[in-house]
Design a protein around this motif. Structure first.
Motif, PDB file in Angstrom:
ATOM      1  N   UNK A 168       0.823  -1.207   0.000  1.00 11.56           N
ATOM      2  CA  UNK A 168       0.000   0.000   0.000  1.00 11.56           C
ATOM      3  C   UNK A 168       0.860   1.261   0.000  1.00 11.56           C
ATOM      4  N   UNK A 169       1.891   1.268   0.823  1.00 13.61           N
ATOM      5  CA  UNK A 169       2.767   2.436   0.878  1.00 13.61           C
ATOM      6  C   UNK A 169       3.517   2.628  -0.436  1.00 13.61           C
ATOM      7  N   UNK A 170       3.957   1.534  -1.037  1.00 14.30           N
ATOM      8  CA  UNK A 170       4.649   1.635  -2.330  1.00 14.30           C
ATOM      9  C   UNK A 170       3.709   2.140  -3.422  1.00 14.30           C
ATOM     10  N   UNK A 171       2.398   1.875  -3.244  1.00 11.78           N
ATOM     11  CA  UNK A 171       1.418   2.326  -4.230  1.00 11.78           C
ATOM     12  C   UNK A 171       0.971   3.763  -3.996  1.00 11.78           C
ATOM     13  N   UNK A 172       1.484   4.384  -2.924  1.00 13.98           N
ATOM     14  CA  UNK A 172       1.178   5.791  -2.683  1.00 13.98           C
ATOM     15  C   UNK A 172       0.221   6.073  -1.550  1.00 13.98           C
ATOM     16  N   UNK A 173      -0.052   5.104  -0.698  1.00 17.81           N
ATOM     17  CA  UNK A 173      -0.957   5.347   0.433  1.00 17.81           C
ATOM     18  C   UNK A 173      -0.343   6.369   1.385  1.00 17.81           C
ATOM     19  N   UNK A 174      -1.198   7.199   1.970  1.00 21.07           N
ATOM     20  CA  UNK A 174      -0.759   8.248   2.894  1.00 21.07           C
ATOM     21  C   UNK A 174      -0.604   7.671   4.293  1.00 21.07           C
ATOM     22  N   UNK A 175       0.614   7.740   4.833  1.00 28.14           N
ATOM     23  CA  UNK A 175       0.895   7.165   6.155  1.00 28.14           C
ATOM     24  C   UNK A 175       0.345   8.007   7.287  1.00 28.14           C
ATOM     25  N   UNK A 176      -0.205   9.185   6.996  1.00 28.34           N
ATOM     26  CA  UNK A 176      -0.666  10.069   8.069  1.00 28.34           C
ATOM     27  C   UNK A 176      -2.182  10.226   8.134  1.00 28.34           C
ATOM     28  N   UNK A 177      -2.914   9.525   7.288  1.00 30.66           N
ATOM     29  CA  UNK A 177      -4.374   9.650   7.288  1.00 30.66           C
ATOM     30  C   UNK A 177      -4.952   9.060   8.567  1.00 30.66           C
ATOM     31  N   UNK A 178      -5.689   9.873   9.297  1.00 29.81           N
ATOM     32  CA  UNK A 178      -6.300   9.423  10.553  1.00 29.81           C
ATOM     33  C   UNK A 178      -7.679   8.851  10.274  1.00 29.81           C
ATOM     34  N   UNK A 179      -8.021   7.786  10.961  1.00 33.36           N
ATOM     35  CA  UNK A 179      -9.317   7.148  10.786  1.00 33.36           C
ATOM     36  C   UNK A 179     -10.163   7.228  12.036  1.00 33.36           C
ATOM     37  N   UNK A 180     -10.691   6.089  12.450  1.00 35.13           N
ATOM     38  CA  UNK A 180     -11.593   6.034  13.599  1.00 35.13           C
ATOM     39  C   UNK A 180     -10.889   6.554  14.853  1.00 35.13           C
ATOM     40  N   UNK A 181     -11.576   7.437  15.567  1.00 33.91           N
ATOM     41  CA  UNK A 181     -11.065   8.054  16.796  1.00 33.91           C
ATOM     42  C   UNK A 181      -9.723   8.763  16.564  1.00 33.91           C
ATOM     43  N   UNK A 182      -9.519   9.235  15.339  1.00 33.57           N
ATOM     44  CA  UNK A 182      -8.290   9.947  14.968  1.00 33.57           C
ATOM     45  C   UNK A 182      -7.038   9.079  15.108  1.00 33.57           C
ATOM     46  N   UNK A 183      -7.210   7.769  14.968  1.00 28.71           N
ATOM     47  CA  UNK A 183      -6.054   6.872  14.991  1.00 28.71           C
ATOM     48  C   UNK A 183      -5.398   6.884  13.616  1.00 28.71           C
ATOM     49  N   UNK A 184      -4.119   7.206  13.586  1.00 26.93           N
ATOM     50  CA  UNK A 184      -3.355   7.095  12.348  1.00 26.93           C
ATOM     51  C   UNK A 184      -2.871   5.652  12.202  1.00 26.93           C
ATOM     52  N   UNK A 185      -2.379   5.274  11.031  1.00 22.18           N
ATOM     53  CA  UNK A 185      -1.789   3.934  10.901  1.00 22.18           C
ATOM     54  C   UNK A 185      -0.702   3.670  11.942  1.00 22.18           C
TER      55      UNK A 185
END
Length: 472
Positions: A275-292
């Motif tokens: 996913x990271x090699x494909x360009x996924x953003x490592x800083x996107x926050x999701x549920x309860x503002x949890x980042x990866x």
């Protein structure tokens, strides 16, 4: 009575004229209706196929012999029972005893629960291809949703590739939704289901179709279950790595959160890397503002943590509870004592993690290794009041245990904790204070800067907070 003997007003004459026109219109309508009915009867008499078919009455089957033929894949039995469209589309009904909470009794009770399905779904779920083909030839509705799912859902959920191919060949809707709002591609959640996923995409499945309730894509499902081959397949078909579900999580969030078992660490690492090699953003926050990074630290997954840090993950961002990734890692120490959580803490500190609040020390009291790394990030040892009570009594003193391994472990722990108590509110060595000053100066570049310093390798190792088993 004539107009000469009765006086008609203009309004009366107008009413009579309108009434006469209405009667004439009704006569024309009745004549047209009779003509249409006569013509329709003549056509129907010439072609019986044009007559409206009576609605087929749904049949229900509770016969154990029929159930046994379907569930065991008894082809001769299925052929003798299902001989026409009506029987091929009957609803198979079963009753199972399930535990259900009774609020009135205040306990769990066994309650009979009725479940419905179709003959096609039963045979497709179990991979009985010949039975599936016979039912289809007898007129079984390929897209019938009975009991919440269609036959295609069942074949994909149970990774029956041959049945999936057969159903698709007979025109099954590749994007049909179950009552839960899931497409067949969402049910390809095991490694064995990869051939089914390939077939679905070849027949036109939407690679970015979302579930109805959670708006999760097939990419989310594959990431959640650590399916690297599925990820590769979906990305080749144009899956959107930036898509966020209803809770705001990307596939990268789902993968980092799903890596909660050490034995699955390898395959989740491959998913995250893809996913990271494909360009996924490592800083996107999701549920309860949890980042990866929050999720990876909560699972004490050191390889994923380092990978995220290499791709620019922020170490000091807080979730909705105010916890940073370091805080999440400390709270997970007790659950992952064998997972080397001290390496996770050291990696975060090397990337500029803010000083750890001494109140968090209670979470790492069971791990002298983590405690050593954290305390060596301070220029002085804080009061132990916040964590000393969390250390089990057997780690403070020896009980003369005869097992050598346990005795050795207790000796090591006792030596470390005693060294901590001696240094509380006492000045540390000048060498340690120098280490703290250098690391503070390097900040977020500490993991790179130490290697660039013109110092002996032994001093470089010392700057990286190595474990020594005691504090000095």
């Amino acid at each position: 009575m004539s107009k000469e003997t009765f006086v008609f007003t203009s309004s009366t004459l107008r009413s009579l004229r309108l009434q006469r026109e209405m009667l004439e219109w009704e006569d024309r309508q009745r004549a047209a209706s009779r003509q249409y009915a006569s013509r329709r009867y003549q056509l129907a008499s010439r072609s019986p196929l044009l007559l409206p078919k009576p609605a087929r009455r749904t049949q229900y089957c509770r016969d154990p012999a029929v159930h046994n033929a379907l569930y065991t894949g008894d082809l001769p039995g299925v052929q003798s029972i299902f001989k026409d469209e009506t029987t091929a589309n009957m609803i198979v009904e079963t009753t199972n005893e399930e535990l259900v909470w009774s609020a009135e009794l205040g306990l769990w009770v066994l309650t009979p629960q009725k479940k419905q399905t179709s003959p096609l779904s039963i045979t497709a779920a179990r991979g009985y291809r010949d039975c599936v083909k016979h039912l289809l030839l007898q007129g079984a509705q390929v897209d019938a949703v009975v009991g919440g799912r269609a036959a295609l859902h069942e074949s994909c959920a149970n990774h029956r590739a041959e049945c999936t191919r057969l159903l698709l060949g007979y025109g099954a809707n590749v994007n049909i939704l179950s009552e839960e709002g899931l497409a067949p591609l969402h049910l390809c959640s095991t490694q064995e289901s990869l051939p089914c996923a390939q077939l679905l995409l070849e027949y036109g499945a939407l690679v970015n179709q979302n579930t109805r309730d959670h708006r999760a894509s097939p990419l989310h499902v594959a990431a959640k279950h650590g399916l690297d081959d599925h990820m590769k397949l979906y990305l080749c078909y144009g899956a959107n790595i930036a898509h966020r579900n209803r809770e705001g999580e990307t596939a990268l969030n789902a993968a980092c959160a799903g890596a909660d078992r050490p034995e699955d660490a390898g395959r989740y690492y491959r998913v995250v890397k893809r996913l990271l090699d494909a360009g996924a953003d490592a800083q996107t926050a999701g549920r309860k503002n949890h980042t990866p990074l929050h999720n990876a630290c909560s699972n004490c997954h050191i390889r994923i943590v380092k990978l995220l840090l290499q791709h620019g993950a922020e170490v000091n961002v807080s979730n909705c509870a105010g916890y940073t990734p370091v805080n999440c890692a400390l709270q997970a120490v007790e659950d992952y004592l064998e997972g080397e959580p001290e390496k996770v803490i050291a990696a975060l500190l090397d990337h500029g993690a803010a000083p750890i609040n001494p109140k968090m020390l209670k979470f790492c009291a069971l791990s002298p290794e983590v405690m050593e790394v954290v305390l060596n990030s301070y220029d002085r040892i804080p009061s132990c009041d916040s964590w000393v009570g969390a250390v089990p009594p057997e780690l403070w003193q020896l009980f003369g245990l005869s097992v050598p391994e346990v005795l050795e472990k207790n000796v090591k722990h006792q030596r470390f904790y005693n060294s901590v108590l001696r240094l509380v509110n006492q000045p540390r060595l000048l060498q340690h204070l120098t280490r703290c000053a250098i690391r503070k100066q390097l900040g977020v570049r500490c993991h790179l800067g130490v290697a660039e310093l013109k110092l002996p390798s032994s001093l470089k190792d010392y700057l990286r907070l190595p474990l020594e088993g005691c504090l000095k």
